[in-house]
Design a protein around this motif. Structure first.
Motif, short mmCIF file in Angstrom:
data_model
loop_
_atom_site.label_atom_id
_atom_site.label_comp_id
_atom_site.label_asym_id
_atom_site.label_seq_id
_atom_site.Cartn_x
_atom_site.Cartn_y
_atom_site.Cartn_z
N ASP A 19 0.83 -1.20 0.00
CA ASP A 19 0.00 0.00 0.00
C ASP A 19 0.87 1.26 0.00
O ASP A 19 0.58 2.23 -0.71
N THR A 20 1.93 1.24 0.80
CA THR A 20 2.84 2.39 0.85
C THR A 20 3.49 2.61 -0.51
O THR A 20 3.60 3.75 -0.98
N THR A 22 2.28 1.69 -3.43
CA THR A 22 1.27 2.15 -4.39
C THR A 22 0.97 3.63 -4.20
O THR A 22 0.85 4.38 -5.17
N ARG A 23 0.84 4.06 -2.96
CA ARG A 23 0.60 5.48 -2.68
C ARG A 23 1.75 6.33 -3.25
O ARG A 23 1.52 7.37 -3.86
N VAL A 27 1.52 9.26 -6.17
CA VAL A 27 2.01 10.63 -5.97
C VAL A 27 3.06 10.98 -7.02
O VAL A 27 3.03 12.08 -7.60
N PHE A 61 -6.86 4.80 -2.22
CA PHE A 61 -5.73 5.37 -1.47
C PHE A 61 -5.90 6.86 -1.20
O PHE A 61 -5.35 7.38 -0.22
N PHE A 62 -6.64 7.54 -2.06
CA PHE A 62 -6.88 8.97 -1.89
C PHE A 62 -8.36 9.23 -2.10
O PHE A 62 -8.91 8.87 -3.15
N ILE A 68 -4.83 14.19 -3.50
CA ILE A 68 -3.63 13.93 -4.31
C ILE A 68 -2.82 15.21 -4.45
O ILE A 68 -1.59 15.20 -4.36
N ALA A 71 -0.96 15.66 -1.32
CA ALA A 71 0.12 14.67 -1.19
C ALA A 71 1.32 15.05 -2.03
O ALA A 71 2.48 14.89 -1.61
#
Length: 211
Positions: A19-20, A22-23, A27, A61-62, A68, A71
């Motif tokens: 997940d980290t 992918t985020r 970004v 995720f957002f 976004i 981020a």
């Protein structure tokens, strides 16, 4: 820890790591597209298409396009803060580190925002809409400046005083050299230069700042 419990913990850790990652990819892709076509024109669908995922997965995720935007801004400002912290924690006198902080921040923001009109538009929106990330960034930079000023006071390089107040005075005095909007507005006014302003601030620090 039993084998089953350990396996669950490992799966959870792996899922968090994915997940980290992918985020971070969302970004990074958003930032690139903002530079290419502008942050207002970039859609969540554009970001998802570039990443070969569905918009619904991006929204996992957002919660919104605005998140976004924030981020991306936080990522850019985090890089500036990391560079400033490296200077503040590095070698050299407090005066040398303050010079490097001001000049380094000026150069980084000039290359990022003045030379890139599309990213400058995002910063303008952040300032006009009072995104909290801007205030948080200023607070972090104030703290970094304060650490350098405090070290100079402790070593006797600067006069004793309130390092927090002195640091904020220095930072505010030099704001036109790193604030994206002010850098544009004062572009046709070559003086005072950032080098001249920091020398002025250093003279004040050596003389002492009254609370």
């Amino acid at each position: 820890m039993s084998g089953a419990t350990e396996a669950v913990a490992t799966r959870d850790a792996d899922a968090r790591a994915r997940d980290t990652d992918t985020r971070a990819r969302i970004v990074a892709t958003a930032e690139r597209l903002f530079r290419e076509i502008g942050f207002q024109k970039t859609t969540v669908a554009d970001i998802a298409r570039d990443l070969r995922m569905s918009p619904a997965n991006v929204y996992r995720f957002f919660g919104s396009k605005a998140e976004i935007h924030v981020a991306v801004a936080r990522h850019l400002m985090g890089e500036a803060e990391a560079a400033a912290q490296a200077i503040a924690s590095g070698p050299g006198s407090a005066s040398d580190r303050l010079r490097a902080l001001v000049l380094g921040n000026e150069q980084m923001n000039a290359s990022r925002y003045l030379a890139d009109r599309k990213m400058h538009e995002m910063v303008e929106a952040a300032l006009e809409q009072h995104w909290p990330v801007i205030s948080e960034h200023i607070d972090r930079l104030d703290a970094i400046y304060e650490s350098v000023v405090a070290s100079g006071m402790e070593s006797g390089e600067f006069a004793k005083g309130d390092p927090r107040l002195a640091a904020r005075l220095v930072h505010l005095s030099c704001i036109r050299f790193c604030h994206p909007r002010l850098m544009v507005e004062y572009a046709d006014r070559p003086e005072p230069t950032s080098a001249q302003m920091i020398e002025f601030c250093l003279a004040a620090l050596r003389a002492g700042v009254e609370a």
